[in-house]
Design a protein around this motif. Structure first.
Motif, PDB file in Angstrom:
ATOM      1  N   GLU A 197     -87.783  80.445  26.560  1.00  0.00           N
ATOM      2  CA  GLU A 197     -88.923  79.549  26.368  1.00  0.00           C
ATOM      3  C   GLU A 197     -88.918  78.429  27.409  1.00  0.00           C
ATOM      4  O   GLU A 197     -89.969  78.067  27.955  1.00  0.00           O
ATOM      5  N   TYR A 201     -92.206  77.330  29.788  1.00  0.00           N
ATOM      6  CA  TYR A 201     -92.923  76.211  29.171  1.00  0.00           C
ATOM      7  C   TYR A 201     -93.664  75.426  30.253  1.00  0.00           C
ATOM      8  O   TYR A 201     -93.048  74.769  31.093  1.00  0.00           O
ATOM      9  N   HIS A 202     -94.995  75.467  30.238  1.00  0.00           N
ATOM     10  CA  HIS A 202     -95.746  74.861  31.326  1.00  0.00           C
ATOM     11  C   HIS A 202     -97.096  74.325  30.847  1.00  0.00           C
ATOM     12  O   HIS A 202     -97.504  74.538  29.711  1.00  0.00           O
ATOM     13  N   ILE A 208    -100.514  71.385  27.615  1.00  0.00           N
ATOM     14  CA  ILE A 208     -99.430  72.304  27.285  1.00  0.00           C
ATOM     15  C   ILE A 208    -100.003  73.669  26.908  1.00  0.00           C
ATOM     16  O   ILE A 208    -100.938  73.764  26.112  1.00  0.00           O
ATOM     17  N   LYS A 210     -99.786  76.580  24.726  1.00  0.00           N
ATOM     18  CA  LYS A 210     -99.142  76.739  23.414  1.00  0.00           C
ATOM     19  C   LYS A 210     -98.849  78.204  23.101  1.00  0.00           C
ATOM     20  O   LYS A 210     -99.388  78.796  22.163  1.00  0.00           O
ATOM     21  N   ASN A 212     -95.292  80.907  23.062  1.00  0.00           N
ATOM     22  CA  ASN A 212     -93.849  81.087  23.256  1.00  0.00           C
ATOM     23  C   ASN A 212     -93.137  79.751  23.422  1.00  0.00           C
ATOM     24  O   ASN A 212     -92.352  79.553  24.360  1.00  0.00           O
ATOM     25  N   ASP A 213     -93.406  78.827  22.495  1.00  0.00           N
ATOM     26  CA  ASP A 213     -92.817  77.485  22.584  1.00  0.00           C
ATOM     27  C   ASP A 213     -92.192  77.046  21.257  1.00  0.00           C
ATOM     28  O   ASP A 213     -91.956  75.863  21.035  1.00  0.00           O
ATOM     29  N   LEU A 216     -88.741  75.300  21.459  1.00  0.00           N
ATOM     30  CA  LEU A 216     -88.851  74.006  22.134  1.00  0.00           C
ATOM     31  C   LEU A 216     -89.530  72.975  21.237  1.00  0.00           C
ATOM     32  O   LEU A 216     -89.159  71.793  21.242  1.00  0.00           O
ATOM     33  N   ASP A 217     -90.511  73.411  20.455  1.00  0.00           N
ATOM     34  CA  ASP A 217     -91.119  72.498  19.478  1.00  0.00           C
ATOM     35  C   ASP A 217     -90.084  72.082  18.433  1.00  0.00           C
ATOM     36  O   ASP A 217     -89.988  70.906  18.064  1.00  0.00           O
TER      37      ASP A 217
END
Length: 251
Positions: A197, A201-202, A208, A210, A212-213, A216-217
């Protein structure tokens, strides 16, 4: 993704020569097959600088779990340990589960420490149509140690000043990014789901992306509530007999 290590005809000398001739910002992309997202990365940090080999965590370091709820996209849980003396946060475990209820998830969560507080986002306040019970409460009913309030920063200043900033996504991202840049955010190097992830993350057009995060969230929620991290009620390591005449677990 495929990297040079997946290509049998490249020997070690060739790999070294290729790496030296590759610009630094493209080395991971070319040697490991990581996608290049350039300035769109949320965390523009070399992952090698935040990786650490797993080690036994001291009992004095408090722990917390961040959870990001999901169903078709995974529920993600990330376990954090906090070295308070040096203010370093360690991501030491990560779990992603799809299409499981809180009761089904509970054994995997409890096995990692039923005493560890769980930080959760605002959608934990949503109620199920059938039972009318909040999602966070369903986890509590499954004996998960959910915190009593949703993830948000500590209140400072007046109510008007903190009403928005306490739950700011950008503030949470900047907090973690600053830690990464200053050596105060470390991740155990075997946590492949987390790093997968991290690499993707980009932002697009400043926003952002949203997808495959989840992990990270979850990391962000845990960090926002770091002040509620807890140490184990019973030490997990034996006391040095030269310092103590008994084992704490035995009384």
């Amino acid at each position: 993704m495929a990297g040079w290590n997946d290509v049998p005809h490249l020997d070690e000398k060739t790999k070294r020569d290729l790496l030296e001739s590759t610009p630094p910002h493209l080395r991971d992309a070319r040697s490991k097959g990581y996608p290049v997202l350039g300035s769109g990365l949320v965390y523009p940090v070399d992952e090698e600088t935040i990786k650490v080999a797993p080690f036994a965590l001291p009992d004095s370091w408090p722990r917390i779990v961040g959870i990001d709820f999901g169903w078709d996209h995974p529920t993600a849980l990330v376990w954090l340990a906090w070295d308070r003396d040096n203010d370093i946060v360690y991501v030491y475990d990560c779990l992603k589960i799809s299409e499981q209820t809180p009761v089904q998830q509970a054994p995997d969560i409890l096995a990692r420490g039923d005493w560890i507080p769980v930080a959760w986002p605002h959608d934990g306040l949503q109620t199920e149509k059938g039972s009318g019970e909040q999602l966070a409460q369903q986890y509590r009913d499954a004996k998960i140690n959910m915190l009593w309030e949703r993830a948000q920063f500590e209140e400072t200043g007046t109510q008007d000043e903190t009403k928005v900033s306490r739950s700011s996504v950008e503030a949470g991202l900047m907090d973690i990014l600053k830690r990464m840049q200053t050596g105060k955010w470390k991740v155990f190097n075997h946590l492949n789901d987390w790093f997968h992830e991290f690499r993707l993350y980009h932002r697009k057009d400043g926003k952002i992306v949203k997808t495959n995060d989840d992990a990270l969230d979850a990391s962000r929620y845990g960090t926002m509530m770091l002040r509620y991290a807890a140490t184990p009620p019973v030490p997990t390591t034996r006391i040095d007999p030269r310092q103590r005449k008994y084992d704490w677990r035995a009384g």
